[in-house]
Structures are given as structure tokens and as C-alpha cells.
Design a protein around this motif. Structure first.
Motif, mmCIF file in Angstrom:
data_model
loop_
_atom_site.group_PDB
_atom_site.id
_atom_site.type_symbol
_atom_site.label_atom_id
_atom_site.label_comp_id
_atom_site.label_asym_id
_atom_site.label_seq_id
_atom_site.Cartn_x
_atom_site.Cartn_y
_atom_site.Cartn_z
ATOM 1 N N UNK A 72 -29.142 2.060 2.935
ATOM 2 C CA UNK A 72 -28.582 2.810 1.802
ATOM 3 C C UNK A 72 -27.936 4.142 2.154
ATOM 4 N N UNK A 73 -28.252 4.695 3.336
ATOM 5 C CA UNK A 73 -27.745 6.024 3.682
ATOM 6 C C UNK A 73 -26.473 5.982 4.538
ATOM 7 N N UNK A 74 -25.827 4.839 4.640
ATOM 8 C CA UNK A 74 -24.680 4.731 5.546
ATOM 9 C C UNK A 74 -23.481 5.562 5.081
ATOM 10 N N UNK A 75 -23.419 5.898 3.801
ATOM 11 C CA UNK A 75 -22.350 6.764 3.305
ATOM 12 C C UNK A 75 -22.886 8.136 2.893
ATOM 13 N N UNK A 76 -24.041 8.503 3.406
ATOM 14 C CA UNK A 76 -24.612 9.820 3.106
ATOM 15 C C UNK A 76 -23.698 10.924 3.637
ATOM 16 N N UNK A 77 -23.635 12.063 2.961
ATOM 17 C CA UNK A 77 -22.885 13.197 3.510
ATOM 18 C C UNK A 77 -23.605 13.879 4.664
ATOM 19 N N UNK A 78 -24.875 13.548 4.872
ATOM 20 C CA UNK A 78 -25.682 14.148 5.934
ATOM 21 C C UNK A 78 -25.506 13.336 7.220
ATOM 22 N N UNK A 107 -24.881 -4.891 1.848
ATOM 23 C CA UNK A 107 -23.946 -4.598 0.769
ATOM 24 C C UNK A 107 -23.067 -3.434 1.211
ATOM 25 N N UNK A 108 -21.954 -3.240 0.497
ATOM 26 C CA UNK A 108 -21.213 -1.997 0.643
ATOM 27 C C UNK A 108 -22.071 -0.871 0.072
ATOM 28 N N UNK A 109 -21.621 0.373 0.190
ATOM 29 C CA UNK A 109 -22.524 1.500 -0.029
ATOM 30 C C UNK A 109 -21.999 2.473 -1.082
ATOM 31 N N UNK A 144 -16.093 9.370 6.827
ATOM 32 C CA UNK A 144 -17.407 9.304 7.491
ATOM 33 C C UNK A 144 -18.009 7.903 7.344
ATOM 34 N N UNK A 145 -17.829 7.325 6.168
ATOM 35 C CA UNK A 145 -18.350 5.982 5.923
ATOM 36 C C UNK A 145 -17.663 4.957 6.825
ATOM 37 N N UNK A 146 -16.358 5.047 6.917
ATOM 38 C CA UNK A 146 -15.612 4.121 7.774
ATOM 39 C C UNK A 146 -16.051 4.274 9.225
ATOM 40 N N UNK A 169 -20.894 -3.510 -7.524
ATOM 41 C CA UNK A 169 -20.306 -2.556 -8.469
ATOM 42 C C UNK A 169 -20.601 -1.096 -8.134
ATOM 43 N N UNK A 170 -19.576 -0.254 -8.340
ATOM 44 C CA UNK A 170 -19.631 1.204 -8.237
ATOM 45 C C UNK A 170 -19.728 1.717 -6.801
#
Length: 313
Positions: A72-78, A107-109, A144-146, A169-170
Motif C-alpha cells: 500500500x505504501x508504493x506511492x507514499x510521499x515518504x 493492485x495499482x496504488x 516517484x510512483x513510476x 477505483x480512485x
């Protein structure tokens, strides 16, 4: 191609040995296993358990089509949280290879790791939204996510397996356009998509068009039906998706993977030891009536597959 069944609607929580046998004996030639959290790698998917699960799959003549990992943290800003998520994914790659599966799945994040309201709750809420702070750098978060996805895709490639992203979704990659943008940005031959019509249909996509547009980047499918308003997961034929169109698109694009049935919102579904989301609760293991629903769906979809020229194993 072959039809399979995701393990969690049959038995939400580990252990999964009995559920694998039950799925195989219900007529399915594949299943998926899942690691709900990082503790699963040490508490359940030990070397001994992995060997036992592989033996059960072999005995039942089944393929482990995907191993599902939660990051779940793969797109975290940290940066530290993103790095930890990548490390968790790499552990997932090791287990995927050990289990003998050709695909690891996430899943996507969510952007910034922000949890959004559940789409299934929208019909019952007066106001449906998610407040976010002002001043967030959305462009940087996407980059960062990419970058994190590139690391994950490289880890999968190094392990000799594929990586399927599932729209939701979202999140980044919620629809076909978002998925194509991610695939283009990551630019890895290892990365593809787990097409889930119940997620795509609910955000405005026609699933068969998604299949045509993604083409050979469709690595795997989750099949369930819904009303187009929420992302409930019903038996195909009980909602508004036209499954003949979806099956024909798979045939036209040369799909030869696994279609895994994932009915999370039908009577008798397993929801584990706590009240998970959804209307149905109370079953640690799926009921006999639930199994009947799966066999009805298997016969229906097999008929459609034969009609459009898909070879079913």
C-alpha cells in the motif's frame, strides 16, 4: 487458456491447503494465493509450507496463476516508506518464484498513500468524496510512483516472472487510460495488467475495449460482474457486463492465460474472522451454495469461450 478461482473468496485467511483442494475438485485448473501483509511471509509462507502448497497444486493438476502481494505504501510521499514497499515486493518475488507461479500481482496504488472511501458505500452516502491537503505535489508523487514501479518490474524481471498491475477505483491506473500511461512510463516488458472488469466497469470503462487496447499486455484476468455503479463482485450474468464481448476480445487478442473467478459479494462467500467490507459476513470458509455459484459460472463462461473460439484447458 484455463479457468481458475482466487483463493480468498473461498477462504479469506490462511491456511489455504484445504481451499486449494476444494477449488481443484470443483473443476478449476488454477488458483491464486495472497499475502495480506508482510508478516505472512514469515508466519505462513515458510519454506516448508511453500513446498507443501506446491505439492498440493501438483497433486490436483493445478497452476498457481498469480501470487498477490499487498504494497500500500508504493506511492507514499515518504521515500523510506516507498523503499520499504519495494523491499516487500522483492520478498514477494522470491515467494512467487518459490511457489512456482509465473506472475506476481499488486493492485495499482492510491496517490500519496491516501485511502479513499469505498465505492461500494457511495449509494448509501449523502456526500461522497475525499478531502486532501492543499499544496501536494501531484506531479512529483506520480513520478516517484513510476520510479518505484520500475524497481518492482525490474525485480520481477530478474526473478524470471511477470508483474501484473490490477486497476482499482480512485487509484493511479484506475482506468484504461491510466493503465496505458503507466505501462508507457515504466517501459518494462515484464509489466502487464490483470484485467478486472468489476473495477473497470464501475469507473466508466467497457471491459472488452480495455482488452482490445491493452492487447498482449493482458497477463491475467479477474472475472466478476456488477451493476456499473459500484465495484461489487457478482457472478457473471447477474450484472450488466456483456461477457460474450469480453470473451471475444480475449480470443481476438490471442489471450492464453488464466481467467480467475473472484466473487467477493455473493451469498456464502468467506470473509474471515473479522467483518471485512461487503454485505456478506460470517463465513471463515465458503459455503456449499457459494461453490454452486462458481460451478454455474464456470459452465456459463466455458460455453462462451467455446462459442468465440477460445481453447479451454
Amino acid at each position: 487458456m484455463r479457468f481458475g478461482a482466487s483463493i480468498w473468496p473461498w477462504k479469506w485467511h490462511k491456511p489455504y491447503d484445504g481451499a486449494i483442494k476444494r477449488i481443484g475438485r470443483a473443476g478449476f485448473r488454477a488458483t491464486e494465493l495472497i499475502a495480506w501483509d508482510d508478516d505472512s511471509f514469515t508466519d505462513y509462507y515458510t519454506d516448508q509450507t511453500v513446498r507443501e502448497l506446491r505439492q498440493i497444486l501438483d497433486d490436483e493438476g493445478m497452476l498457481l496463476s498469480q501470487f498477490v502481494v499487498k504494497t500500500p505504501e508504493l506511492a507514499s510521499p515518504d521515500p523510506a516508506r516507498r523503499a520499504a514497499a519495494v523491499d516487500l515486493f522483492k520478498r514477494g518475488v522470491e515467494k512467487t518464484v518459490a511457489l512456482g507461479s509465473p506472475i506476481i500481482n499488486t493492485t495499482v496504488h492510491y496517490p500519496f498513500g491516501i485511502s479513499f472511501p469505498r465505492l461500494m458505500d457511495r449509494p448509501h452516502m449523502q456526500t461522497f468524496s475525499q478531502e486532501v491537503p492543499s499544496g501536494l505535489d501531484w506531479a512529483q508523487n506520480y513520478e516517484d510512483y513510476i520510479s518505484a514501479l520500475r524497481e518492482c518490474a525490474q525485480a520481477a524481471q530478474d526473478g524470471g516472472i511477470r508483474y501484473s498491475l490490477e486497476p482499482h477505483p480512485f487509484r493511479y491506473g484506475a482506468n484504461t487510460e491510466g493503465l496505458l500511461r503507466i505501462l508507457d512510463a515504466v517501459d518494462s516488458p515484464t509489466l502487464g495488467v490483470n484485467v478486472d472488469p468489476s473495477h473497470l466497469f464501475a469507473v466508466g470503462d467497457l471491459p472488452h475495449i480495455t482488452v482490445y487496447r491493452l492487447g498482449d499486455r493482458v497477463l491475467h484476468c479477474h472475472f466478476s460482474d456488477n451493476d456499473g455503479e459500484t465495484n461489487v463482485h457478482w457472478r457473471p450474468g447477474m450484472g450488466k457486463i456483456e461477457w460474450r464481448h469480453v470473451m471475444r476480445a480475449l480470443a481476438d487478442t490471442g489471450f492464453d492465460g488464466v481467467v480467475s473467478l473472484e466473487f467477493e459479494d455473493i451469498p456464502g462467500v468467506a470473509r474471515g474472522y473479522v467483518d471485512e467490507h461487503g454485505a456478506y459476513h460470517g463465513n471463515a470458509e465458503a459455503t456449499g451454495g457459494f461453490e454452486d455459484e462458481y460451478q454455474t459460472a464456470l459452465a456459463y463462461l466455458t460455453g462462451l469461450a467455446n462459442e468465440v473460439g477460445l481453447n479451454v484447458d
